[in-house]
Design an enzyme around this catalytic site. Structure first.
Site, PDB file in Angstrom:
ATOM      1  N   GLU A 114     -83.796 -22.314 105.614  1.00  0.00           N
ATOM      2  CA  GLU A 114     -84.604 -23.218 105.350  1.00  0.00           C
ATOM      3  C   GLU A 114     -84.719 -24.324 105.951  1.00  0.00           C
ATOM      4  OE1 GLU A 114     -82.949 -24.019 101.321  1.00  0.00           O
ATOM      5  OE2 GLU A 114     -83.588 -21.812 100.521  1.00  0.00           O
TER       6      GLU A 114
ATOM      7  N   GLU B 194     -82.177 -15.069  99.356  1.00  0.00           N
ATOM      8  CA  GLU B 194     -81.855 -15.973  98.355  1.00  0.00           C
ATOM      9  C   GLU B 194     -82.629 -15.818  97.278  1.00  0.00           C
ATOM     10  OE1 GLU B 194     -80.973 -20.200  98.952  1.00  0.00           O
ATOM     11  OE2 GLU B 194     -79.840 -19.672 100.921  1.00  0.00           O
TER      12      GLU B 194
END
Ligand code: IFM
Length: 427
Positions: free
Chosen positions: A163, A341
């Site tokens: 991320e 995720e």
């Protein structure tokens, strides 16, 4: 529901969120150790210095994974364990931890999936400029080489960065995450140097390992909430800055129009090093309107989209946006996708029907995307364990397994048994 042969079911964690053992075996501080020690940074005043003590309890945690029947475990390697000061020779005891973890996983038939960077930059590198300094990208590639030299024969899937959009925005733009910088108007070098580091690390990994290489990006599909042209322009701006800036260059599309980081000759080719897939971290869509304040540094206002149940983080539960996202990414980049995720924050334990409902709906959403043609190869629940949720400390729980942080007792929740049965049912 049907999933392609070889589809991997997994669970995810990250080093600073679960390991603890902050000064064991030569590890030196990361930016998160420093950040947590500053007043008022973390809601409950906690830190990841002990967290789930996974560093010492990894065998117990791998046994929990084996009980789930997962195919893969996505963990991250702590850079400050491997290179305590962010450069130079490897620290053998720090690497030994991952060496043992990987063997423990393989011994239970679980594929190790290693993320190289989940936000815990060695503090010494931050002192030298951090990601604002181009040199950090080269340091990252050296670190990747050291990790791959030891684990390259056994890690089954590599993820370079986790991320970068979140790390850039929350860590360097608005100061809610480490290193706590507030340089919102000047974050493009941070973004670019991470992506350059990613590309250099891909080459380092390829030189040592034949396993596939990806990155894990966070995506928030945009819901434009207003009806004006300005609202639509704001929606496009968010999509550019959050969703496309960190992905388009990876696939040879360059930076989106109007985005001009400090690119040097050859950088875009390095960043576009071929990937074997794309990791997708999805939590929710984001509502966007035109900025209400004309002096705002943001070209948009963000809002929670209405009309959906909320998790205890206040995030809306919108599984159909995951289907939409996977189909969009499939169409735009034409690479295999891994949901690296997916998860939710609820306090309920050990009975957590809301997490079961959340995960069940999101697994269905993946199946729908697969049925409509998206090439999805895995689904990783965030997270195996309740853990240190960054600026929220231990106040937000995402685990399939409850952790009593006073005793370190692990108690599987009903979502754990639900996931176990789901996995078994797809065999
Ligand atoms: O805990 C985080 C993780 O580190 C990155 N993705 C989102 C999760 C939940 O906030």
């Amino acid at each position: 529901m049907s999933f392609p042969p070889g589809f991997r079911w997994g669970v995810s964690t990250s080093s600073y969120q679960v390991e603890g053992a902050a000064s064991a075996d030569g590890r030196r501080p990361s930016i998160w150790d420093t950040f947590c020690a500053e007043p008022d940074r973390i809601t409950d005043g906690s830190s990841g210095s002990v967290a789930c003590d996974h560093y010492h309890r990894y065998r117990e945690d791998v046994a929990l994974m084996a009980g789930l029947g997962v195919d893969a475990y996505r963990f991250s390697v702590a850079w400050p364990r491997v290179q305590p000061y962010g450069s130079g020779a490897a620290n053998p005891p720090g690497l030994a931890f991952y060496d043992q973890l990987v063997d423990e996983l393989l011994g239970h038939g679980i594929d190790p999936v290693a993320t190289l960077y989940h936000w815990d930059l060695p503090q010494r590198l931050q002192d030298a400029g951090g990601w604002a300094d181009r040199d950090t990208a080269y340091r990252f590639a050296e670190y990747a080489d050291l990790v791959a030299a030891v684990l390259g024969d056994r890690v089954k899937l590599w993820i370079t960065l986790n991320e970068p959009a979140i790390h850039t925005f929350y860590g360097h733009g608005v100061g809610m995450h480490a290193p706590g910088e507030t340089r919102l108007a000047d974050t493009l070098p941070i973004a670019h140097h991470q992506l350059l580091g990613h590309g250099l690390a891909v080459a380092a990994l390829r030189a040592r390992s034949s396993s596939p290489v990806t990155i894990a990006n966070n995506y928030s599909p945009v819901r434009v909430l207003g009806g004006t042209d300005a609202d639509r322009a704001a929606g496009a701006a968010y999509d550019t800055l959050h969703n496309r800036l960190y992905s388009d260059p990876l696939f040879g599309l360059g930076y989106p129009e109007g985005i001009e980081p400090p690119v040097r000759s050859g950088d875009l080719d390095v960043i576009a090093a071929p990937l074997d897939g794309l990791g997708v971290n999805y939590y929710m869509p984001i509502g966007i309107t035109a900025p209400s304040d004309v002096d705002s540094l943001f070209p948009y206002d963000m809002a929670i989209v209405d009309g959906y149940p909320l998790t205890e983080f206040g995030w809306p539960v919108v599984p159909e946006a995951l289907t939409e996202l996977l189909l969009d990414l499939h169409q735009r980049y034409a690479v295999p996708l891994y949901v690296t995720e997916s998860g939710c924050c609820y306090e309920q334990s050990p009975e957590d029907p809301l997490r079961v409902a959340y995960l069940s709906a999101h697994v269905d959403a993946v199946a729908t995307a697969v049925a409509k043609g998206a090439d999805v190869r895995g689904y990783f629940v965030w997270s195996l364990l309740d853990n240190f949720e960054w600026s929220e400390g231990f106040s937000k729980r995402f685990g399939l397994v409850h952790v009593d942080f006073a005793t370190q007792a692990r108690t599987p929740k009903s979502s754990y048994f639900w996931y176990r049965d789901l996995i078994a049912g797809t065999r």
